[in-house]
Design a protein around this motif. Structure first.
Motif, PDB file in Angstrom:
ATOM      1  N   ASN A   1     -19.156  18.195 -20.512  1.00 35.40           N
ATOM      2  CA  ASN A   1     -19.458  16.605 -20.569  1.00 35.40           C
ATOM      3  C   ASN A   1     -19.714  16.083 -21.977  1.00 35.40           C
ATOM      4  N   MET A   2     -19.849  17.083 -23.045  1.00 36.16           N
ATOM      5  CA  MET A   2     -19.887  17.038 -24.518  1.00 36.16           C
ATOM      6  C   MET A   2     -18.529  16.566 -24.891  1.00 36.16           C
TER       7      MET A   2
ATOM      8  N   ALA B   1     -25.383  14.482 -22.597  1.00 34.87           N
ATOM      9  CA  ALA B   1     -24.352  15.449 -23.100  1.00 34.87           C
ATOM     10  C   ALA B   1     -22.930  14.602 -23.705  1.00 34.87           C
ATOM     11  N   MET B   2     -22.702  13.617 -22.886  1.00 37.00           N
ATOM     12  CA  MET B   2     -21.463  12.779 -23.428  1.00 37.00           C
ATOM     13  C   MET B   2     -21.878  12.073 -24.565  1.00 37.00           C
TER      14      MET B   2
ATOM     15  N   HIS C   1     -23.142  11.737 -13.099  1.00 36.44           N
ATOM     16  CA  HIS C   1     -24.683  11.514 -12.803  1.00 36.44           C
ATOM     17  C   HIS C   1     -25.711  12.786 -13.639  1.00 36.44           C
TER      18      HIS C   1
ATOM     19  N   THR D   1     -23.953  13.416 -26.646  1.00 35.17           N
ATOM     20  CA  THR D   1     -24.057  14.238 -27.838  1.00 35.17           C
ATOM     21  C   THR D   1     -22.486  14.557 -28.449  1.00 35.17           C
TER      22      THR D   1
ATOM     23  N   GLU E   1     -26.081  24.026 -23.736  1.00 35.95           N
ATOM     24  CA  GLU E   1     -26.982  24.417 -22.681  1.00 35.95           C
ATOM     25  C   GLU E   1     -26.416  25.141 -21.402  1.00 35.95           C
TER      26      GLU E   1
ATOM     27  N   ALA F   1     -22.940  20.947 -19.345  1.00 32.17           N
ATOM     28  CA  ALA F   1     -23.169  20.108 -20.684  1.00 32.17           C
ATOM     29  C   ALA F   1     -21.981  20.183 -21.477  1.00 32.17           C
TER      30      ALA F   1
ATOM     31  N   TYR G   1     -13.727  14.051 -13.914  1.00 33.46           N
ATOM     32  CA  TYR G   1     -13.816  12.752 -14.527  1.00 33.46           C
ATOM     33  C   TYR G   1     -12.747  12.689 -15.659  1.00 33.46           C
TER      34      TYR G   1
ATOM     35  N   ALA H   1     -31.907  19.073 -17.398  1.00 34.98           N
ATOM     36  CA  ALA H   1     -31.436  20.119 -18.457  1.00 34.98           C
ATOM     37  C   ALA H   1     -30.696  19.199 -19.609  1.00 34.98           C
ATOM     38  N   GLU H   2     -29.724  18.227 -19.242  1.00 40.84           N
ATOM     39  CA  GLU H   2     -29.185  17.665 -20.226  1.00 40.84           C
ATOM     40  C   GLU H   2     -30.162  16.838 -21.257  1.00 40.84           C
TER      41      GLU H   2
ATOM     42  N   GLY I   1     -17.130  13.219 -23.772  1.00 39.94           N
ATOM     43  CA  GLY I   1     -17.585  12.314 -24.781  1.00 39.94           C
ATOM     44  C   GLY I   1     -16.667  12.332 -26.024  1.00 39.94           C
TER      45      GLY I   1
ATOM     46  N   ARG J   1     -32.594  19.324 -29.403  1.00 38.57           N
ATOM     47  CA  ARG J   1     -31.582  19.533 -30.812  1.00 38.57           C
ATOM     48  C   ARG J   1     -31.939  18.368 -31.701  1.00 38.57           C
TER      49      ARG J   1
ATOM     50  N   GLU K   1     -16.962  19.437 -12.160  1.00 39.41           N
ATOM     51  CA  GLU K   1     -17.444  17.908 -12.266  1.00 39.41           C
ATOM     52  C   GLU K   1     -16.840  17.215 -13.499  1.00 39.41           C
TER      53      GLU K   1
ATOM     54  N   ARG L   1     -25.143  13.189 -16.908  1.00 46.18           N
ATOM     55  CA  ARG L   1     -24.571  13.773 -18.127  1.00 46.18           C
ATOM     56  C   ARG L   1     -24.769  12.906 -19.180  1.00 46.18           C
TER      57      ARG L   1
ATOM     58  N   HIS M   1     -32.432  19.146 -23.345  1.00 48.09           N
ATOM     59  CA  HIS M   1     -31.644  19.846 -24.567  1.00 48.09           C
ATOM     60  C   HIS M   1     -31.142  18.971 -25.655  1.00 48.09           C
ATOM     61  N   ALA M   2     -30.874  17.649 -25.049  1.00 47.06           N
ATOM     62  CA  ALA M   2     -30.414  16.804 -26.122  1.00 47.06           C
ATOM     63  C   ALA M   2     -31.674  16.468 -27.130  1.00 47.06           C
TER      64      ALA M   2
END
Lengths: 352, 262
Positions: free
Chosen positions: A61-62, B84-85, B79, B87, A54, A58, A91, B113-114, A65, B121, A87, B81, B117-118
């Motif tokens: 950060n995906m 998203a992580m 903070h 995901t 999105e 995001a 990290y 937003a995160e 992960g 989806r 950001e 997210r 959208h998670a």
């Protein structure tokens, strides 16, 4: 293998696929959207992970992960998107996990435009986010080189558990050239011992950049700096053109580095003893080599598509041994070789 | 459940640490609901035999150190997210159990937003969302869920909705997304609610295991420290003041989720 006519964005995307990329997360932005489009087809076709996020926030950060679980993962973007990713990049650096990010630089500041630029040099090489860190930055000058650098980027990211960026620009992304792709590599199913994979028969793993004690965090910072020092020792890459007898040194990278090959040829035809050093790593920077070459030069000319960002690193490298001059275009303007040749002549006149 | 504890013959084991949790003290303030919810998550992870399959995603906020209290793999998100992580983790590890644990600043402000959208989806992750109407960790500032008129360190005259907008109702919003399979708002402030909350967490986790879609359990909580109340008073305040604005109940439950045996 034979050469194919490939567009830069498609070339690096397919190179990543063939280098065993397991997941791609991204957000469309010109001038790199063809890469995301290519991944969207290929990754799904190969039953791997592709997801259009999105936002760039995001997306990174995906990536963070997925990378935490030890899979080979990447994203790609351009300046405004990279700013949003800052950001996550910090990290990722703080957590010491391997990630590859391609930045196809465009004109800025702000929304700027979608023409080629090299104005994110400082952003990428000096920080790319808050805190003490910086990524390893590779700078390709043609399609074959960006293909080869994708494989190298994964190798270095995983070797050092660090963030590696490929600094392209709009023209590298958009141009088409004949180039050879690497053979298809098997996906690795092995996961590193540090990764989060479910705590089976071991103590839980934790991927974090949080260290509450000041002394503890200082130790982490010292370790990160030591790692960067090791990278600086081992991974500096550059190419030289006709420097042996050169009296005037051109320093340029990426698209401008490539243009400077034409400048060099034209200058040589006119009897000017010009050499070129083209950094292939922007960080670590070929400081020592430039310093060494500076001793034999009457002058150095730095050419960039920016206000003079690499210039500072070159000046630092030259350390006053010889005059350093600059020629730059901004806002998405690609300098013509004739313009740079004119600048070379001016430097020549000034120093002789 | 933990089988290593030696129980004297004349005694019956009635309470112990879940295997999924570490035997340690938490950093939470006395009377805070986080400890209760952690415990429930730990019990459910044990009961569903998820400990070795789990990767938790920690937020930024009071529960930033949640990984110290769980005997499972964890990642620490930026903070907001966490979804998203999560995901990224779930897409590359579809056989693992991925959960996020987030507060109201994290989920309902910076990470709106995160999470949306998670959810949209239908991401196969589970979220535990602690709503205590305040930023606890940073010292009691106004949260997106701070009630109208409520005094905080950044709304000293009480939240003026004309200036600061209105408390955001996340469960109602998330329930609108097609990908959400189970969205519920529970409370963690009295015994009956806590029992119900545990069942909701279990249903949310089963929703992921069965591949039914995104699941989120919002928990109306408290913050005795930053509300300037004693624990008991804060529990009552949460019930009396928060519940009217944030009605408890299930906002979305797909038929397949309803059919799950909890």
């Amino acid at each position: 293998m034979t050469k194919e006519l490939l567009k830069g964005n498609v070339a690096f995307a397919e190179a990543a696929v063939r280098n065993g990329l397991q997941a791609y997360f991204g957000y469309p932005i010109t001038p790199q959207s063809e890469a995301l489009e290519h991944f969207s087809g290929r990754m799904i076709e190969l039953d791997r992970v592709f997801l259009q996020a999105e936002s760039e926030v995001a997306a990174i950060n995906m990536v963070y992960g997925a990378a935490s679980s030890g899979v080979r993962v990447m994203t790609s973007t351009s300046g405004p998107g990279l700013a949003l990713m800052a950001e996550g990049l910090s990290y990722i650096a703080g957590s010491e996990i391997p990630v590859v990010v391609v930045n196809m630089m465009r004109g800025g500041p702000g929304l700027g435009n979608i023409q080629p630029s090299q104005a994110d040099y400082n952003f990428m090489t000096k920080s790319a986010g808050h805190g003490n860190f910086h990524p390893l930055v590779l700078a390709p000058a043609n399609i074959q080189e960006i293909i080869d650098m994708v494989g190298l980027a994964f190798e270095l990211a995983e070797k050092y558990r660090t963030l590696v960026m490929i600094a392209g620009d709009g023209s590298i992304g958009q141009m088409m050239e004949a180039a050879e792709l690497p053979p298809m590599q098997e996906i690795s199913t092995a996961r590193p011992a540090w990764a989060v994979t479910g705590a089976v028969g071991r103590a839980p793993n934790l991927i974090t950049s949080l260290y509450l004690g000041a002394e503890k965090l200082e130790k982490v910072n010292i370790r990160l700096q030591q790692k960067l020092a090791t990278i600086e020792e081992n991974e500096i890459r550059w190419q030289e053109y006709e420097t042996e007898d050169a009296e005037l040194l051109l320093v340029a990278y990426g698209t401008v580095g490539r243009i400077c090959i034409s400048v060099l040829r034209a200058a040589r035809q006119q009897g000017l003893k010009v050499g070129l050093l083209r950094p292939q790593t922007l960080w670590p920077f070929p400081t020592a080599r430039i310093n060494e070459l500076a001793a034999q030069m009457q002058g150095v000319l730095v050419a960039e598509m920016s206000a003079g960002q690499m210039l500072v690193d070159v000046e630092h490298a030259v350390a006053g041994k010889t005059p350093v001059r600059f020629y730059g275009r901004m806002g998405g303007v690609i300098p013509m070789s004739a313009e740079i040749l004119e600048a070379v002549k001016q430097v020549q006149e000034e120093v002789s | 459940m933990n089988t290593t504890t030696q129980i004297p013959e004349n005694m019956e084991l009635v309470y112990q640490y879940p295997d999924s949790m570490t035997k340690t003290y938490t950093h939470y303030c006395p009377g805070c609901v986080h400890g209760i919810v952690h415990r429930l998550v730990g019990e459910v992870l044990d009961e569903l035999d998820l400990r070795e399959k789990s990767i938790g995603v920690a937020p930024v906020g009071c529960s930033v150190l949640i990984y110290n209290y769980f005997n499972v793999d964890f990642v620490e998100a930026a903070h907001g997210r966490a979804p998203a992580m999560a995901t990224g983790l779930k897409r590359t590890n579809p056989d693992k159990f991925i959960f996020t644990y987030q507060g109201d600043g994290d989920l309902a402000a910076i990470g709106t937003a995160e999470i949306i959208h998670a959810a949209n989806r239908g991401e196969l992750i589970s979220t535990v969302f602690i709503n205590n109407a305040i930023y606890g960790m940073t010292g009691g500032q106004m949260a997106p869920t701070t009630l109208p008129g409520m005094k905080t360190t950044s709304s000293p005259g009480g939240r003026d909705c004309k200036i600061a907008g209105y408390p955001i109702k996340m469960s109602e919003i998330l329930a609108q997304t097609e990908g959400a399979a189970y969205i519920t708002r529970e409370a963690g402030t009295d015994i009956r609610s806590i029992r119900k909350l545990k069942k909701a967490i279990k249903r949310a986790f089963l929703t992921q295991i069965e591949g039914l879609g995104f699941s989120c359990v919002e928990v109306l909580a408290n913050c005795p420290t930053n509300w300037n109340m004693d624990p008991w008073e804060s529990m009552l305040w949460s019930k009396e003041q928060m519940t009217p604005y944030f009605p408890l109940g299930t906002y979305k439950m797909r038929e397949e989720v309803k059919a799950l045996k909890v």
